[in-house]
Design a protein around this motif. Structure first.
Motif, short mmCIF file in Angstrom:
data_model
loop_
_atom_site.label_atom_id
_atom_site.label_comp_id
_atom_site.label_asym_id
_atom_site.label_seq_id
_atom_site.Cartn_x
_atom_site.Cartn_y
_atom_site.Cartn_z
N MET A 9 0.85 -1.17 0.00
CA MET A 9 0.00 0.00 0.00
C MET A 9 0.90 1.24 0.00
O MET A 9 1.85 1.32 0.74
CB MET A 9 -0.88 -0.04 1.25
N THR A 10 0.57 2.21 -0.86
CA THR A 10 1.42 3.39 -1.00
C THR A 10 0.81 4.64 -0.38
O THR A 10 1.24 5.74 -0.69
CB THR A 10 1.72 3.65 -2.49
N THR A 11 -0.16 4.49 0.48
CA THR A 11 -0.79 5.63 1.12
C THR A 11 0.25 6.42 1.92
O THR A 11 1.02 5.85 2.68
CB THR A 11 -1.92 5.17 2.06
N LEU A 12 0.26 7.74 1.72
CA LEU A 12 1.20 8.62 2.42
C LEU A 12 0.45 9.79 3.02
O LEU A 12 -0.57 10.23 2.47
CB LEU A 12 2.22 9.20 1.43
N PRO A 24 9.47 19.07 8.09
CA PRO A 24 8.44 18.40 7.29
C PRO A 24 8.65 16.88 7.32
O PRO A 24 9.79 16.40 7.35
CB PRO A 24 8.65 18.96 5.88
N GLN A 25 7.56 16.16 7.35
CA GLN A 25 7.60 14.70 7.44
C GLN A 25 6.67 14.09 6.40
O GLN A 25 5.67 14.70 6.03
CB GLN A 25 7.12 14.24 8.82
N THR A 26 7.00 12.89 6.00
CA THR A 26 6.10 12.08 5.20
C THR A 26 5.97 10.74 5.91
O THR A 26 6.97 10.10 6.22
CB THR A 26 6.63 11.86 3.77
N PHE A 27 4.73 10.36 6.19
CA PHE A 27 4.46 9.12 6.89
C PHE A 27 3.83 8.13 5.92
O PHE A 27 2.83 8.44 5.28
CB PHE A 27 3.51 9.35 8.07
N THR A 28 4.41 6.94 5.84
CA THR A 28 3.84 5.89 5.02
C THR A 28 2.76 5.16 5.80
O THR A 28 2.68 5.26 7.03
CB THR A 28 4.91 4.87 4.58
#
Length: 141
Positions: free
Chosen positions: A1-4, A15-19
């Motif tokens: 699943m590639t939901t971010l 800044p953050q990106t959460f998988t």
């Protein structure tokens, strides 16, 4: 699943990106008996489980002071709130019976659930959260 979920803005330090996998590995908070007010159907009490927005903001280094928050869904829907509206809010990943939302509806694996707001404030599949210092900080209101 590639939901971010991307977290950015002048109101945070990093800044953050959460998988999806990172979100699933975070401590989960359970919200029980949340009133889901609906516009077209009967209201219902619901339960959800997921990481708190507070955890995401903490990891991104939330700045001090009043903040405005813009939450954008994958489909482009945007909800504008102030930070206080997100007290106790979670990124729901599980239903009340413990099943993963991704298994129940692959098109909606995440729901932003602010438990003290009506259902029309909930954001399905949040993909971007932008935190900015509040535009109006006039304390005389």
């Amino acid at each position: 699943m590639t939901t971010l979920i991307e977290l950015s803005g002048a109101g945070i330090r990093e800044p953050q990106t959460f998988t999806y996998r990172q979100l699933a590995g975070m401590p989960m908070t359970r919200l029980d008996n949340v009133l889901m007010r609906k516009s077209r159907e009967d209201d219902e009490l619901t339960s959800w489980e997921g990481p708190t927005i507070a955890i995401l903001l903490e990891r991104a280094g939330l700045q001090a002071g009043p903040m405005d928050v813009s939450i954008e869904a994958e489909d482009g829907y945007v909800m504008e709130l102030d930070l206080s509206d997100l007290n106790d809010a979670i990124v729901a990943m599980k239903s009340g019976d413990g099943r993963w939302l991704a298994d129940l509806d692959e098109d909606c694996p995440l729901k932003l659930v602010p438990p003290h707001k009506p259902g029309n404030f909930w954001v399905m599949n949040p993909s971007r959260i932008v935190v900015e210092p509040a535009a109006n900080t006039d304390s005389s209101k």
